[in-house]
Design a protein around this motif. Structure first.
Motif, PDB file in Angstrom:
ATOM      1  N   ALA A  51       0.807  -0.836  -0.198  1.00 55.27           N
ATOM      2  CA  ALA A  51      -0.217   0.144  -0.299  1.00 55.27           C
ATOM      3  C   ALA A  51       0.583   1.841   0.155  1.00 55.27           C
ATOM      4  CB  ALA A  51      -1.122  -0.415   1.615  1.00 55.27           C
ATOM      5  N   ALA A  52       1.546   1.223   0.864  1.00 59.73           N
ATOM      6  CA  ALA A  52       3.121   2.453   0.458  1.00 59.73           C
ATOM      7  C   ALA A  52       3.544   2.799  -0.931  1.00 59.73           C
ATOM      8  CB  ALA A  52       4.047   2.152   1.713  1.00 59.73           C
ATOM      9  N   GLU A  53       3.336   1.782  -1.378  1.00 60.68           N
ATOM     10  CA  GLU A  53       4.279   1.586  -3.110  1.00 60.68           C
ATOM     11  C   GLU A  53       3.416   1.519  -4.348  1.00 60.68           C
ATOM     12  OE1 GLU A  53       7.294   2.115  -3.389  1.00 60.68           O
ATOM     13  OE2 GLU A  53       7.914   1.657  -0.928  1.00 60.68           O
ATOM     14  N   LEU A  54       2.151   0.763  -3.860  1.00 60.71           N
ATOM     15  CA  LEU A  54       1.410   0.852  -5.118  1.00 60.71           C
ATOM     16  C   LEU A  54      -0.580   1.720  -5.042  1.00 60.71           C
ATOM     17  CD1 LEU A  54       1.895  -3.118  -5.552  1.00 60.71           C
ATOM     18  CD2 LEU A  54       2.812  -1.602  -7.067  1.00 60.71           C
ATOM     19  N   PRO A  55      -0.641   2.172  -5.964  1.00 60.93           N
ATOM     20  CA  PRO A  55      -1.910   3.105  -6.332  1.00 60.93           C
ATOM     21  C   PRO A  55      -2.846   1.437  -6.160  1.00 60.93           C
ATOM     22  CG  PRO A  55      -1.129   2.489  -8.079  1.00 60.93           C
ATOM     23  CD  PRO A  55      -0.089   1.990  -7.297  1.00 60.93           C
ATOM     24  N   PRO A  56      -4.185   2.029  -5.601  1.00 66.04           N
ATOM     25  CA  PRO A  56      -5.050   0.889  -5.463  1.00 66.04           C
ATOM     26  C   PRO A  56      -5.318   0.609  -6.009  1.00 66.04           C
ATOM     27  CG  PRO A  56      -5.890   3.204  -4.529  1.00 66.04           C
ATOM     28  CD  PRO A  56      -4.639   3.794  -5.388  1.00 66.04           C
ATOM     29  N   HIS A  57      -5.669   0.719  -7.202  1.00 69.11           N
ATOM     30  CA  HIS A  57      -6.013  -0.468  -8.627  1.00 69.11           C
ATOM     31  C   HIS A  57      -4.575  -1.868  -8.642  1.00 69.11           C
ATOM     32  CE1 HIS A  57      -3.772   2.277 -11.007  1.00 69.11           C
ATOM     33  NE2 HIS A  57      -3.381   1.453 -11.983  1.00 69.11           N
ATOM     34  N   LEU A  58      -2.969  -1.321  -8.109  1.00 66.30           N
ATOM     35  CA  LEU A  58      -2.369  -2.712  -8.204  1.00 66.30           C
ATOM     36  C   LEU A  58      -2.686  -3.446  -7.440  1.00 66.30           C
ATOM     37  CD1 LEU A  58       0.388  -0.164 -10.236  1.00 66.30           C
ATOM     38  CD2 LEU A  58      -0.810  -1.546 -11.656  1.00 66.30           C
ATOM     39  N   MET A  59      -3.499  -3.293  -6.332  1.00 65.80           N
ATOM     40  CA  MET A  59      -2.797  -3.553  -5.084  1.00 65.80           C
ATOM     41  C   MET A  59      -3.680  -5.154  -5.353  1.00 65.80           C
ATOM     42  SD  MET A  59      -1.095  -2.460  -2.059  1.00 65.80           S
ATOM     43  CE  MET A  59      -2.677  -3.539  -1.286  1.00 65.80           C
ATOM     44  N   PRO A  60      -3.126  -6.205  -4.706  1.00 67.71           N
ATOM     45  CA  PRO A  60      -3.673  -7.649  -5.444  1.00 67.71           C
ATOM     46  C   PRO A  60      -4.584  -7.696  -4.599  1.00 67.71           C
ATOM     47  CG  PRO A  60      -1.347  -7.720  -4.466  1.00 67.71           C
ATOM     48  CD  PRO A  60      -0.904  -6.200  -4.280  1.00 67.71           C
ATOM     49  N   SER A  61      -5.588  -8.491  -4.411  1.00 63.09           N
ATOM     50  CA  SER A  61      -6.961  -8.545  -3.646  1.00 63.09           C
ATOM     51  C   SER A  61      -6.684 -10.038  -2.651  1.00 63.09           C
ATOM     52  CB  SER A  61      -7.821  -9.073  -4.516  1.00 63.09           C
ATOM     53  OG  SER A  61      -8.729 -10.149  -5.580  1.00 63.09           O
ATOM     54  N   ALA A  62      -5.508 -10.924  -2.904  1.00 69.13           N
ATOM     55  CA  ALA A  62      -5.163 -11.892  -2.192  1.00 69.13           C
ATOM     56  C   ALA A  62      -3.269 -11.711  -2.965  1.00 69.13           C
ATOM     57  CB  ALA A  62      -6.148 -13.206  -3.165  1.00 69.13           C
ATOM     58  N   ILE A  63      -2.680 -12.597  -1.567  1.00 66.19           N
ATOM     59  CA  ILE A  63      -1.542 -12.740  -1.419  1.00 66.19           C
ATOM     60  C   ILE A  63      -1.595 -13.753  -0.586  1.00 66.19           C
ATOM     61  CG2 ILE A  63       0.985 -12.428  -0.249  1.00 66.19           C
ATOM     62  CD1 ILE A  63      -0.138  -9.526   0.139  1.00 66.19           C
ATOM     63  N   VAL A  64      -1.057 -15.022  -1.528  1.00 72.23           N
ATOM     64  CA  VAL A  64      -0.819 -16.605  -1.005  1.00 72.23           C
ATOM     65  C   VAL A  64       1.051 -16.273  -0.856  1.00 72.23           C
ATOM     66  CG1 VAL A  64      -1.623 -18.547  -1.886  1.00 72.23           C
ATOM     67  CG2 VAL A  64      -2.955 -16.922  -2.952  1.00 72.23           C
ATOM     68  N   SER A  65       1.266 -17.232   0.078  1.00 66.78           N
ATOM     69  CA  SER A  65       2.276 -18.018   0.181  1.00 66.78           C
ATOM     70  C   SER A  65       2.214 -19.546   0.067  1.00 66.78           C
ATOM     71  CB  SER A  65       2.868 -17.829   2.082  1.00 66.78           C
ATOM     72  OG  SER A  65       3.068 -16.246   2.337  1.00 66.78           O
ATOM     73  N   LEU A  66       3.148 -19.483  -0.647  1.00 63.29           N
ATOM     74  CA  LEU A  66       3.477 -20.717  -0.942  1.00 63.29           C
ATOM     75  C   LEU A  66       5.411 -20.850  -0.521  1.00 63.29           C
ATOM     76  CD1 LEU A  66       2.620 -20.772  -5.187  1.00 63.29           C
ATOM     77  CD2 LEU A  66       1.543 -21.623  -3.342  1.00 63.29           C
ATOM     78  N   ASP A  67       5.739 -22.590  -0.653  1.00 58.50           N
ATOM     79  CA  ASP A  67       6.836 -23.222  -0.179  1.00 58.50           C
ATOM     80  C   ASP A  67       8.325 -22.801  -1.241  1.00 58.50           C
ATOM     81  OD1 ASP A  67       5.817 -23.773   2.531  1.00 58.50           O
ATOM     82  OD2 ASP A  67       5.293 -26.118   1.414  1.00 58.50           O
ATOM     83  N   ARG A  68       7.108 -22.535  -2.982  1.00 56.07           N
ATOM     84  CA  ARG A  68       8.138 -22.195  -3.541  1.00 56.07           C
ATOM     85  C   ARG A  68       7.270 -22.475  -5.149  1.00 56.07           C
ATOM     86  NH1 ARG A  68       7.674 -26.560  -8.086  1.00 56.07           N
ATOM     87  NH2 ARG A  68       6.495 -28.882  -7.200  1.00 56.07           N
ATOM     88  N   ILE A  69       7.532 -21.269  -6.093  1.00 56.41           N
ATOM     89  CA  ILE A  69       6.515 -21.025  -7.498  1.00 56.41           C
ATOM     90  C   ILE A  69       6.788 -22.303  -7.883  1.00 56.41           C
ATOM     91  CG2 ILE A  69       6.854 -19.290  -9.081  1.00 56.41           C
ATOM     92  CD1 ILE A  69       6.261 -17.849  -6.514  1.00 56.41           C
ATOM     93  N   PRO A  70       6.193 -22.804  -8.683  1.00 58.70           N
ATOM     94  CA  PRO A  70       5.960 -23.998 -10.140  1.00 58.70           C
ATOM     95  C   PRO A  70       6.033 -23.525 -11.450  1.00 58.70           C
ATOM     96  CG  PRO A  70       3.262 -23.782  -9.363  1.00 58.70           C
ATOM     97  CD  PRO A  70       4.419 -22.369  -7.863  1.00 58.70           C
ATOM     98  N   LEU A  71       7.584 -24.178 -11.518  1.00 57.73           N
ATOM     99  CA  LEU A  71       8.135 -24.170 -12.799  1.00 57.73           C
ATOM    100  C   LEU A  71       7.382 -24.946 -13.963  1.00 57.73           C
ATOM    101  CD1 LEU A  71      11.446 -23.044 -11.732  1.00 57.73           C
ATOM    102  CD2 LEU A  71       9.349 -20.880 -12.179  1.00 57.73           C
ATOM    103  N   THR A  72       7.347 -24.312 -15.474  1.00 56.40           N
ATOM    104  CA  THR A  72       7.427 -25.352 -16.465  1.00 56.40           C
ATOM    105  C   THR A  72       8.360 -26.225 -16.289  1.00 56.40           C
ATOM    106  OG1 THR A  72       7.561 -23.668 -17.669  1.00 56.40           O
ATOM    107  CG2 THR A  72       5.222 -23.892 -17.130  1.00 56.40           C
ATOM    108  N   PRO A  73       8.738 -27.025 -17.497  1.00 56.28           N
ATOM    109  CA  PRO A  73       9.535 -27.984 -17.656  1.00 56.28           C
ATOM    110  C   PRO A  73      10.946 -26.470 -18.334  1.00 56.28           C
ATOM    111  CG  PRO A  73       8.162 -29.229 -18.148  1.00 56.28           C
ATOM    112  CD  PRO A  73       7.415 -28.010 -17.984  1.00 56.28           C
ATOM    113  N   GLY A  74      10.436 -25.766 -18.808  1.00 59.08           N
ATOM    114  CA  GLY A  74      11.258 -24.693 -19.270  1.00 59.08           C
ATOM    115  C   GLY A  74      12.034 -23.571 -18.543  1.00 59.08           C
ATOM    116  N   GLY A  75      11.334 -23.805 -17.268  1.00 56.26           N
ATOM    117  CA  GLY A  75      11.627 -22.824 -16.633  1.00 56.26           C
ATOM    118  C   GLY A  75      10.705 -21.753 -16.276  1.00 56.26           C
ATOM    119  N   LYS A  76      10.003 -21.441 -16.697  1.00 57.62           N
ATOM    120  CA  LYS A  76       8.942 -20.049 -16.126  1.00 57.62           C
ATOM    121  C   LYS A  76       7.674 -20.816 -15.400  1.00 57.62           C
ATOM    122  CE  LYS A  76       9.126 -19.128 -21.214  1.00 57.62           C
ATOM    123  NZ  LYS A  76       8.260 -18.152 -22.854  1.00 57.62           N
TER     124      LYS A  76
END
Length: 210
Positions: A84-109
């Motif tokens: 909220a200190a850095e972004l305007p309201p329309h850029l605020m995520p409506s949810a923040i999900v904590s994960l152990d890791r970000i899942p990647l495709t075999p291509g690394g994306k």
């Protein structure tokens, strides 16, 4: 279709390739730009702000059900105030999900299909309002979010709120209290208890001004 030789060409921001049969296949946008509730948004801009927080090790932002959702790998820490200190309201995520890791495709994306759906309400024990300000916030939130009841420890964004609904809640609260309620308070004070305390402070300041 390309124009005649020597004519001016423009970049569209789209990524494409020619198939063997000569047809053009559109693969997506280079800039990952998305549109949420009428705003054109670059998820990478939100990701960059998330990654400036010392607790966040990885982050990705995407759209699910017309909601901007952030996925983070982090040490436990609240992120709403930081965003909220850095972004305007329309850029605020409506949810923040904590994960152990970000899942990647075999291509690394980032494997967007493997990201889990945002969680529903936090599931904290219901705690009723104790003051008139808390009662007002809980009532307005329950009406705007379409919920039977809201406790004073419930998080607006975990309940399914987003920037448009935050605008509606602050407008209703301002009309009910005759106070100037900044939209930013909805993001920096995401529970009824915190927001009610901020409203009481605004009321005290208004009384002092006469």
């Amino acid at each position: 279709m390309p124009g005649p030789g020597g004519s001016r060409r423009y970049r569209t921001g789209d990524r494409a390739r020619f198939r063997l049969d000569g047809t053009l296949e559109i693969l997506g946008r280079l800039d990952r730009q998305v549109k949420v509730r009428g705003y054109r948004i670059e998820p990478g801009e939100v990701e960059s702000v998330l990654l400036t927080h010392p607790s966040v090790r990885q982050a990705t932002v995407t759209v699910r059900d017309d909601r901007l959702v952030a996925y983070v790998v982090q040490d436990p820490a609240p992120l709403h105030d930081h965003l909220a200190a850095e972004l305007p309201p329309h850029l605020m995520p409506s949810a923040i999900v904590s994960l152990d890791r970000i899942p990647l495709t075999p291509g690394g994306k980032v494997d967007l299909a493997a990201l889990p759906a945002p969680g529903q309400p936090l599931g904290t024990a219901y705690e009723p309002p104790e003051s008139a300000a808390e009662e007002l916030v809980c009532l307005v939130w329950s009406e705007v979010l379409g919920l039977e009841r809201v406790g004073v420890l419930d998080d607006f964004f975990q309940l399914g709120g987003h920037s448009l609904l935050a605008t509606r809640t602050t407008a209703r609260i301002a009309a009910a209290t005759d106070l100037e309620v900044p939209l930013k308070l909805a993001f920096t004070h995401p529970t009824p208890r915190l927001l009610a305390a901020a409203l009481e402070h605004l009321a005290e300041e208004a009384d002092e001004r006469g």
